[in-house]
Scaffold this motif. Structure first.
Motif, PDB file in Angstrom:
ATOM      1  N   ALA A   1       0.808  -1.105  -0.131  1.00 21.49           N
ATOM      2  CA  ALA A   1       0.031   0.081   0.105  1.00 21.49           C
ATOM      3  C   ALA A   1       0.739   1.231   0.020  1.00 21.49           C
ATOM      4  O   ALA A   1       0.470   2.273  -0.549  1.00 21.49           O
ATOM      5  N   ASP A   2       2.166   1.349   0.725  1.00 23.70           N
ATOM      6  CA  ASP A   2       2.934   2.495   0.681  1.00 23.70           C
ATOM      7  C   ASP A   2       3.942   2.657  -0.627  1.00 23.70           C
ATOM      8  O   ASP A   2       4.810   3.289  -0.820  1.00 23.70           O
ATOM      9  N   GLY A   3       3.507   1.591  -1.708  1.00 20.75           N
ATOM     10  CA  GLY A   3       4.266   1.753  -2.987  1.00 20.75           C
ATOM     11  C   GLY A   3       5.509   1.111  -3.197  1.00 20.75           C
ATOM     12  O   GLY A   3       6.009   1.280  -4.196  1.00 20.75           O
ATOM     13  N   ASN A   4       5.688   0.253  -2.356  1.00 22.99           N
ATOM     14  CA  ASN A   4       6.854  -0.616  -2.342  1.00 22.99           C
ATOM     15  C   ASN A   4       6.575  -1.782  -3.808  1.00 22.99           C
ATOM     16  O   ASN A   4       5.653  -2.423  -3.813  1.00 22.99           O
ATOM     17  N   PHE A   5       7.475  -1.813  -4.665  1.00 16.62           N
ATOM     18  CA  PHE A   5       7.527  -2.537  -5.963  1.00 16.62           C
ATOM     19  C   PHE A   5       8.099  -3.552  -6.202  1.00 16.62           C
ATOM     20  O   PHE A   5       9.522  -2.912  -6.118  1.00 16.62           O
ATOM     21  N   LYS A   6       8.156  -4.696  -6.542  1.00 14.60           N
ATOM     22  CA  LYS A   6       9.312  -5.856  -6.802  1.00 14.60           C
ATOM     23  C   LYS A   6       8.571  -6.596  -7.885  1.00 14.60           C
ATOM     24  O   LYS A   6       7.362  -7.141  -7.868  1.00 14.60           O
ATOM     25  N   MET A   7       9.397  -6.680  -8.811  1.00 14.46           N
ATOM     26  CA  MET A   7       9.008  -7.534 -10.102  1.00 14.46           C
ATOM     27  C   MET A   7       9.790  -9.017 -10.197  1.00 14.46           C
ATOM     28  O   MET A   7      11.016  -8.901  -9.934  1.00 14.46           O
ATOM     29  N   PHE A   8       9.040  -9.868 -10.571  1.00 18.52           N
ATOM     30  CA  PHE A   8       9.643 -11.257 -10.674  1.00 18.52           C
ATOM     31  C   PHE A   8      10.285 -11.307 -12.428  1.00 18.52           C
ATOM     32  O   PHE A   8       9.780 -10.381 -13.053  1.00 18.52           O
ATOM     33  N   PRO A   9      11.132 -12.312 -12.601  1.00 19.94           N
ATOM     34  CA  PRO A   9      11.732 -12.317 -13.959  1.00 19.94           C
ATOM     35  C   PRO A   9      10.699 -12.404 -15.057  1.00 19.94           C
ATOM     36  O   PRO A   9       9.628 -13.433 -14.578  1.00 19.94           O
ATOM     37  N   ILE A  10      10.648 -11.738 -15.978  1.00 26.67           N
ATOM     38  CA  ILE A  10       9.780 -11.762 -17.119  1.00 26.67           C
ATOM     39  C   ILE A  10       9.849 -13.236 -17.846  1.00 26.67           C
ATOM     40  O   ILE A  10      10.834 -13.865 -17.885  1.00 26.67           O
ATOM     41  N   ALA A  11       8.493 -13.777 -17.756  1.00 20.80           N
ATOM     42  CA  ALA A  11       8.781 -15.266 -18.307  1.00 20.80           C
ATOM     43  C   ALA A  11       7.971 -15.411 -19.861  1.00 20.80           C
ATOM     44  O   ALA A  11       7.056 -14.545 -20.141  1.00 20.80           O
ATOM     45  N   GLU A  12       8.339 -16.488 -20.509  1.00 18.22           N
ATOM     46  CA  GLU A  12       7.750 -16.439 -21.693  1.00 18.22           C
ATOM     47  C   GLU A  12       6.670 -17.711 -21.791  1.00 18.22           C
ATOM     48  O   GLU A  12       7.048 -18.691 -21.204  1.00 18.22           O
ATOM     49  N   ASN A  13       5.500 -17.532 -22.335  1.00 19.03           N
ATOM     50  CA  ASN A  13       4.349 -18.659 -22.222  1.00 19.03           C
ATOM     51  C   ASN A  13       4.050 -19.314 -23.507  1.00 19.03           C
ATOM     52  O   ASN A  13       4.414 -18.613 -24.847  1.00 19.03           O
ATOM     53  N   ASP A  14       3.880 -20.347 -23.484  1.00 19.66           N
ATOM     54  CA  ASP A  14       3.409 -21.381 -24.680  1.00 19.66           C
ATOM     55  C   ASP A  14       1.928 -21.885 -24.343  1.00 19.66           C
ATOM     56  O   ASP A  14       1.891 -22.274 -23.536  1.00 19.66           O
ATOM     57  N   HIS A  15       1.136 -21.846 -25.115  1.00 22.68           N
ATOM     58  CA  HIS A  15      -0.137 -22.110 -25.074  1.00 22.68           C
ATOM     59  C   HIS A  15      -0.588 -23.310 -26.063  1.00 22.68           C
ATOM     60  O   HIS A  15      -0.014 -23.277 -27.169  1.00 22.68           O
ATOM     61  N   LYS A  16      -1.627 -24.259 -25.739  1.00 22.51           N
ATOM     62  CA  LYS A  16      -2.081 -25.165 -26.470  1.00 22.51           C
ATOM     63  C   LYS A  16      -3.611 -25.082 -26.247  1.00 22.51           C
ATOM     64  O   LYS A  16      -4.003 -25.267 -25.075  1.00 22.51           O
ATOM     65  N   ASP A  17      -4.256 -25.040 -27.498  1.00 21.93           N
ATOM     66  CA  ASP A  17      -5.819 -24.823 -27.223  1.00 21.93           C
ATOM     67  C   ASP A  17      -6.240 -23.977 -26.309  1.00 21.93           C
ATOM     68  O   ASP A  17      -7.261 -24.182 -25.349  1.00 21.93           O
ATOM     69  N   HIS A  18      -5.420 -22.668 -26.361  1.00 25.04           N
ATOM     70  CA  HIS A  18      -5.679 -21.461 -25.598  1.00 25.04           C
ATOM     71  C   HIS A  18      -5.515 -21.753 -24.129  1.00 25.04           C
ATOM     72  O   HIS A  18      -5.819 -20.716 -23.211  1.00 25.04           O
ATOM     73  N   ILE A  19      -5.088 -22.734 -23.475  1.00 24.92           N
ATOM     74  CA  ILE A  19      -4.664 -23.109 -21.992  1.00 24.92           C
ATOM     75  C   ILE A  19      -3.079 -23.025 -22.040  1.00 24.92           C
ATOM     76  O   ILE A  19      -2.359 -23.785 -22.894  1.00 24.92           O
ATOM     77  N   LEU A  20      -2.548 -22.311 -20.950  1.00 23.04           N
ATOM     78  CA  LEU A  20      -1.112 -22.300 -20.986  1.00 23.04           C
ATOM     79  C   LEU A  20      -0.445 -23.641 -20.695  1.00 23.04           C
ATOM     80  O   LEU A  20      -1.141 -24.668 -19.886  1.00 23.04           O
ATOM     81  N   SER A  21       0.505 -24.113 -21.657  1.00 19.10           N
ATOM     82  CA  SER A  21       1.078 -25.227 -21.659  1.00 19.10           C
ATOM     83  C   SER A  21       2.327 -25.360 -20.746  1.00 19.10           C
ATOM     84  O   SER A  21       2.668 -26.280 -20.043  1.00 19.10           O
ATOM     85  N   GLU A  22       3.341 -24.122 -21.131  1.00 18.21           N
ATOM     86  CA  GLU A  22       4.402 -24.412 -20.310  1.00 18.21           C
ATOM     87  C   GLU A  22       5.091 -22.790 -20.324  1.00 18.21           C
ATOM     88  O   GLU A  22       4.587 -21.969 -21.104  1.00 18.21           O
ATOM     89  N   THR A  23       5.829 -22.507 -19.180  1.00 20.50           N
ATOM     90  CA  THR A  23       6.248 -21.176 -19.234  1.00 20.50           C
ATOM     91  C   THR A  23       7.834 -21.227 -18.821  1.00 20.50           C
ATOM     92  O   THR A  23       8.474 -22.227 -18.014  1.00 20.50           O
ATOM     93  N   THR A  24       8.500 -20.436 -19.577  1.00 24.60           N
ATOM     94  CA  THR A  24      10.146 -20.572 -19.361  1.00 24.60           C
ATOM     95  C   THR A  24      10.669 -19.399 -18.918  1.00 24.60           C
ATOM     96  O   THR A  24      10.111 -18.085 -19.464  1.00 24.60           O
TER      97      THR A  24
END
Length: 373
Positions: free
Chosen positions: A202-225
């Motif tokens: 709430a006080d504005g502290n911001f932390k980000m995780f490494p950006i990940a790449e996604n692959d989908h099959k039939d519109h459902i997330l299949s894998e993330t790297t």
């Protein structure tokens, strides 16, 4: 800037929704010493299996919401289709640090795209239609392919129809429900899809995780790297988008952006005001998971600086993949297998996930190939 309202163990965290995301939130909360109460209509749902109290009721049952609110010192949710009246009630009691506004925005694609456009952030060109006549008028001049989606509801590809050519117009009109509002978006031929998972207090502290790449099959997330192989320019644009949204929407907790990468540019596809399937890799690959960071954020605790220990590949385990996951438990000691405790195995149903971590992408590919044999 508001101060964080600090909630310390053994106080109670209430969770709306008893699926796998709620389960993983609850596990982290229990490790930290909190009590957990969950509201979900399904007996023995995944979250209830690790919670202290289970209120078995529908999500829009305001009496059940009041019971959860009274039982809890802070409340969160594991999905965005929470009843807005319920969210506003909890917020009025000072127990919903995430607020009702991010839910309101992400529940409605028209509002979501409008908010993003007003912030000057890149989205696919879109039009809102409420009647078949309006749809016909838009399609007449729309670049093809395009996609028509319901403005409310829909996930994993449900509630949308891709319009490839003019021959699809009639089917697109038939897809429409006269009681619903729809968004028609230009189809973006992206190079890759990535997700940005970040957390805020709430006080504005911001932390980000490494950006990940996604692959989908039939519109459902299949894998993330993770981390995604993207240019510095794309990375910087993603960070700017995340910070802009975090600051303008006063985000508290873990939040997710799904982005399309096109050459050196990005388009924001969707937002989720919660931990995300594509962030599961953080449990093993980072020093803190998206779920623990979420619990810290909603409880007003300082966020942990994120470190990626190793590269990671997360594979969803759908119903049809259960034999692979069980065999991995037996034969692949380097496979981190998470099963969600769902009572019935169904095709296309998310039953769990498996994560592999390694020093390089080649090792990850080899681990995946061994798993899929």
């Amino acid at each position: 800037m508001p101060k964080n309202k600090v909630i310390l163990p053994p106080k109670t965290i209430g969770i709306i929704g008893g699926g796998q995301l709620g389960r993983m939130m609850a596990i982290e909360a229990k490790y930290m010493g909190y009590r957990v109460a969950v509201l979900d209509p399904t007996p023995n749902c995944p979250t209830a299996q690790v919670a202290d109290k289970h209120i078995i009721s529908n999500y829009d049952d305001i009496e059940a919401i009041k019971e959860l609110t009274a039982e809890s010192d802070v409340v969160t949710y594991e999905f965005e289709n929470v009843d807005l009246e319920a969210a506003q009630y909890i917020e009025s009691k000072g127990k919903l640090p995430q607020g009702a506004y991010p839910l309101e925005v992400t529940q409605n694609r028209e509002m979501e795209k409008t908010v993003l456009s007003d912030l000057g952030l890149p989205v696919a060109p879109f039009a809102i239609v409420k009647t078949k006549e309006e749809c016909e008028a838009v399609l007449k001049d729309a670049p093809l392919p395009s996609v028509i989606k319901t403005c409310r509801g829909g996930y994993d590809g449900k509630g949308q129809f891709k319009i490839e050519t003019k021959a699809d117009f009639e089917e697109a009109l038939a897809f429409m429900d006269p009681l619903e509002t729809y968004i028609i978006e230009q189809w973006i031929p992206f190079d890759k899809e990535v997700s940005v998972v970040f957390s805020c207090t709430a006080d504005g502290n911001f932390k980000m995780f490494p950006i990940a790449e996604n692959d989908h099959k039939d519109h459902i997330l299949s894998e993330t790297t993770a981390p995604a192989e993207i240019s510095e320019s794309v990375y910087n644009k993603a960070v700017v988008a995340a910070r802009t949204i975090a600051d303008s929407m006063l985000i508290v907790g873990t939040f997710t952006l799904e982005l399309f990468v096109v050459k050196d540019g990005i388009f924001i596809n969707e937002m989720a005001p919660r931990p995300h399937n594509s962030g599961h890799y953080t449990i093993e690959a980072c020093n803190i998971s998206q779920f623990k960071q979420h619990i810290r954020a909603i409880c007003g605790l300082p966020l942990t600086e994120v470190t990626l220990h190793k590269k990671a590949k997360m594979l969803n385990v759908l119903g049809e993949d259960m034999p692979f996951a069980l065999r991995a438990l037996e034969n692949q000691p380097d496979a981190f297998v998470h099963l969600y405790g769902k009572a019935e195995v169904k095709e296309k149903r998310k039953m769990g996930h498996v994560t592999f971590i390694a020093d390089d992408y080649t090792q990850l590919a080899e681990m995946k190939n061994e798993y899929k044999k």
